[in-house]
Design a protein around this motif. Structure first.
Motif, PDB file in Angstrom:
ATOM      1  N   MET A   1       0.833  -1.189   0.000  1.00 47.60           N
ATOM      2  CA  MET A   1       0.000   0.000   0.000  1.00 47.60           C
ATOM      3  C   MET A   1       0.874   1.247   0.000  1.00 47.60           C
ATOM      4  SD  MET A   1      -3.124   0.648  -0.089  1.00 47.60           S
ATOM      5  CE  MET A   1      -4.241   1.952   0.118  1.00 47.60           C
ATOM      6  N   HIS A   2       1.924   1.223   0.825  1.00 48.32           N
ATOM      7  CA  HIS A   2       2.812   2.381   0.895  1.00 48.32           C
ATOM      8  C   HIS A   2       3.462   2.640  -0.463  1.00 48.32           C
ATOM      9  CE1 HIS A   2       5.452   5.359   2.616  1.00 48.32           C
ATOM     10  NE2 HIS A   2       6.484   4.710   2.132  1.00 48.32           N
ATOM     11  N   ALA A   3       3.927   1.569  -1.108  1.00 47.76           N
ATOM     12  CA  ALA A   3       4.552   1.726  -2.424  1.00 47.76           C
ATOM     13  C   ALA A   3       3.543   2.266  -3.440  1.00 47.76           C
ATOM     14  CB  ALA A   3       5.131   0.396  -2.895  1.00 47.76           C
ATOM     15  N   TYR A   4       2.288   1.810  -3.356  1.00 45.79           N
ATOM     16  CA  TYR A   4       1.263   2.276  -4.289  1.00 45.79           C
ATOM     17  C   TYR A   4       1.040   3.777  -4.153  1.00 45.79           C
ATOM     18  CZ  TYR A   4      -3.140   3.025  -6.651  1.00 45.79           C
ATOM     19  OH  TYR A   4      -4.119   3.522  -7.475  1.00 45.79           O
ATOM     20  N   ARG A   5       1.142   4.280  -2.935  1.00 41.89           N
ATOM     21  CA  ARG A   5       0.917   5.721  -2.731  1.00 41.89           C
ATOM     22  C   ARG A   5       1.931   6.578  -3.484  1.00 41.89           C
ATOM     23  NH1 ARG A   5      -0.166   4.639   3.399  1.00 41.89           N
ATOM     24  NH2 ARG A   5      -2.408   4.439   3.358  1.00 41.89           N
ATOM     25  N   HIS A   6       3.096   6.016  -3.766  1.00 44.14           N
ATOM     26  CA  HIS A   6       4.110   6.760  -4.511  1.00 44.14           C
ATOM     27  C   HIS A   6       3.897   6.677  -6.021  1.00 44.14           C
ATOM     28  CE1 HIS A   6       6.480   7.811  -1.048  1.00 44.14           C
ATOM     29  NE2 HIS A   6       6.357   6.580  -0.619  1.00 44.14           N
ATOM     30  N   PHE A   7       3.115   5.708  -6.460  1.00 43.11           N
ATOM     31  CA  PHE A   7       2.921   5.518  -7.886  1.00 43.11           C
ATOM     32  C   PHE A   7       2.323   6.742  -8.576  1.00 43.11           C
ATOM     33  CE2 PHE A   7       0.850   3.794 -11.693  1.00 43.11           C
ATOM     34  CZ  PHE A   7       1.961   3.230 -12.303  1.00 43.11           C
ATOM     35  N   PRO A   8       1.323   7.424  -7.998  1.00 38.10           N
ATOM     36  CA  PRO A   8       0.787   8.602  -8.688  1.00 38.10           C
ATOM     37  C   PRO A   8       1.841   9.678  -8.955  1.00 38.10           C
ATOM     38  CG  PRO A   8      -0.734   7.901  -6.992  1.00 38.10           C
ATOM     39  CD  PRO A   8       0.537   7.095  -6.815  1.00 38.10           C
ATOM     40  N   ILE A   9       2.853   9.745  -8.133  1.00 38.87           N
ATOM     41  CA  ILE A   9       3.920  10.724  -8.360  1.00 38.87           C
ATOM     42  C   ILE A   9       4.734  10.330  -9.587  1.00 38.87           C
ATOM     43  CG2 ILE A   9       6.041  11.710  -7.384  1.00 38.87           C
ATOM     44  CD1 ILE A   9       4.711  11.195  -4.596  1.00 38.87           C
ATOM     45  N   LEU A  10       4.907   9.025  -9.790  1.00 42.93           N
ATOM     46  CA  LEU A  10       5.695   8.525 -10.914  1.00 42.93           C
ATOM     47  C   LEU A  10       4.887   8.445 -12.210  1.00 42.93           C
ATOM     48  CD1 LEU A  10       7.411   5.557  -9.047  1.00 42.93           C
ATOM     49  CD2 LEU A  10       8.391   7.806  -9.523  1.00 42.93           C
ATOM     50  N   ASP A  11       3.594   8.298 -12.088  1.00 41.34           N
ATOM     51  CA  ASP A  11       2.732   8.141 -13.258  1.00 41.34           C
ATOM     52  C   ASP A  11       2.518   9.503 -13.914  1.00 41.34           C
ATOM     53  OD1 ASP A  11       0.890   7.389 -15.151  1.00 41.34           O
ATOM     54  OD2 ASP A  11      -0.581   6.618 -13.730  1.00 41.34           O
ATOM     55  N   PRO A  12       2.841   9.637 -15.210  1.00 43.34           N
ATOM     56  CA  PRO A  12       2.671  10.930 -15.878  1.00 43.34           C
ATOM     57  C   PRO A  12       1.216  11.271 -16.200  1.00 43.34           C
ATOM     58  CG  PRO A  12       3.440   9.299 -17.442  1.00 43.34           C
ATOM     59  CD  PRO A  12       3.433   8.629 -16.079  1.00 43.34           C
ATOM     60  N   LEU A  13       0.278  10.359 -15.897  1.00 44.62           N
ATOM     61  CA  LEU A  13      -1.153  10.572 -16.132  1.00 44.62           C
ATOM     62  C   LEU A  13      -1.493  10.811 -17.607  1.00 44.62           C
ATOM     63  CD1 LEU A  13      -1.975  12.735 -12.999  1.00 44.62           C
ATOM     64  CD2 LEU A  13      -2.309  10.284 -13.301  1.00 44.62           C
TER      65      LEU A  13
ATOM     66  N   ARG B   1       0.174   0.996 -14.655  1.00 38.84           N
ATOM     67  CA  ARG B   1      -0.913   1.740 -14.011  1.00 38.84           C
ATOM     68  C   ARG B   1      -2.103   0.845 -13.669  1.00 38.84           C
ATOM     69  NH1 ARG B   1      -3.351   6.265 -17.498  1.00 38.84           N
ATOM     70  NH2 ARG B   1      -1.461   7.378 -16.932  1.00 38.84           N
ATOM     71  N   SER B   2      -2.612   0.117 -14.634  1.00 38.85           N
ATOM     72  CA  SER B   2      -3.797  -0.713 -14.387  1.00 38.85           C
ATOM     73  C   SER B   2      -3.521  -1.799 -13.364  1.00 38.85           C
ATOM     74  CB  SER B   2      -4.282  -1.350 -15.693  1.00 38.85           C
ATOM     75  OG  SER B   2      -4.706  -0.359 -16.586  1.00 38.85           O
ATOM     76  N   ARG B   3      -2.384  -2.463 -13.493  1.00 39.28           N
ATOM     77  CA  ARG B   3      -2.052  -3.537 -12.553  1.00 39.28           C
ATOM     78  C   ARG B   3      -1.830  -2.982 -11.145  1.00 39.28           C
ATOM     79  NH1 ARG B   3      -3.061  -7.923 -10.317  1.00 39.28           N
ATOM     80  NH2 ARG B   3      -1.300  -9.039  -9.469  1.00 39.28           N
ATOM     81  N   ALA B   4      -1.192  -1.831 -11.033  1.00 39.14           N
ATOM     82  CA  ALA B   4      -0.974  -1.219  -9.719  1.00 39.14           C
ATOM     83  C   ALA B   4      -2.309  -0.889  -9.066  1.00 39.14           C
ATOM     84  CB  ALA B   4      -0.118   0.037  -9.849  1.00 39.14           C
ATOM     85  N   ARG B   5      -3.245  -0.385  -9.839  1.00 39.55           N
ATOM     86  CA  ARG B   5      -4.561  -0.073  -9.284  1.00 39.55           C
ATOM     87  C   ARG B   5      -5.293  -1.343  -8.864  1.00 39.55           C
ATOM     88  NH1 ARG B   5      -9.686   0.843  -9.143  1.00 39.55           N
ATOM     89  NH2 ARG B   5     -10.552   2.860  -8.655  1.00 39.55           N
ATOM     90  N   GLU B   6      -5.215  -2.384  -9.682  1.00 40.80           N
ATOM     91  CA  GLU B   6      -5.866  -3.654  -9.336  1.00 40.80           C
ATOM     92  C   GLU B   6      -5.334  -4.204  -8.010  1.00 40.80           C
ATOM     93  OE1 GLU B   6      -5.155  -6.322 -12.570  1.00 40.80           O
ATOM     94  OE2 GLU B   6      -6.272  -5.098 -13.997  1.00 40.80           O
ATOM     95  N   VAL B   7      -4.021  -4.161  -7.845  1.00 38.53           N
ATOM     96  CA  VAL B   7      -3.412  -4.659  -6.610  1.00 38.53           C
ATOM     97  C   VAL B   7      -3.848  -3.804  -5.419  1.00 38.53           C
ATOM     98  CG1 VAL B   7      -1.212  -4.962  -5.389  1.00 38.53           C
ATOM     99  CG2 VAL B   7      -1.450  -5.741  -7.755  1.00 38.53           C
ATOM    100  N   CYS B   8      -3.840  -2.497  -5.584  1.00 46.08           N
ATOM    101  CA  CYS B   8      -4.251  -1.602  -4.505  1.00 46.08           C
ATOM    102  C   CYS B   8      -5.688  -1.863  -4.088  1.00 46.08           C
ATOM    103  CB  CYS B   8      -4.082  -0.148  -4.925  1.00 46.08           C
ATOM    104  SG  CYS B   8      -4.645   1.014  -3.665  1.00 46.08           S
ATOM    105  N   VAL B   9      -6.576  -1.989  -5.063  1.00 44.54           N
ATOM    106  CA  VAL B   9      -7.989  -2.234  -4.758  1.00 44.54           C
ATOM    107  C   VAL B   9      -8.142  -3.564  -4.033  1.00 44.54           C
ATOM    108  CG1 VAL B   9     -10.257  -2.722  -5.793  1.00 44.54           C
ATOM    109  CG2 VAL B   9      -8.902  -0.786  -6.605  1.00 44.54           C
TER     110      VAL B   9
END
Length: 77
Positions: free
Chosen positions: A1-13, A25-33
């Protein structure tokens, strides 16, 4: 969960079509959910147990929220 919170900073959107193949992006969201929503019931039970030790009347209306619920604004306000 902590690592996922940093993903939005790395994701250029950027739109998916503009991202490199295999962008997580999609896999990270699936894991977080899965993790967040999977911990919903144990977390809710824990909070209710702690509150019941200190409150005179039970607070059974304490509810955890799913990611889908939070995204839809359920429980806010």
């Amino acid at each position: 969960m902590h690592a996922y919170r940093h993903f939005p900073i790395l994701d250029p959107l950027l739109p998916i079509g503009l991202l490199p193949p295999g962008w997580p992006r999609s896999r990270a969201r699936e894991v977080c959910v899965a993790v967040y929503d999977g911990l919903l019931q144990p977390a809710q039970d824990h909070v209710r147990a702690v509150v019941s030790r200190f409150a005179e009347e039970p607070h059974l209306d304490i509810r955890a929220h799913t990611i889908a619920g939070m995204s839809a604004g359920i429980g806010h306000g």
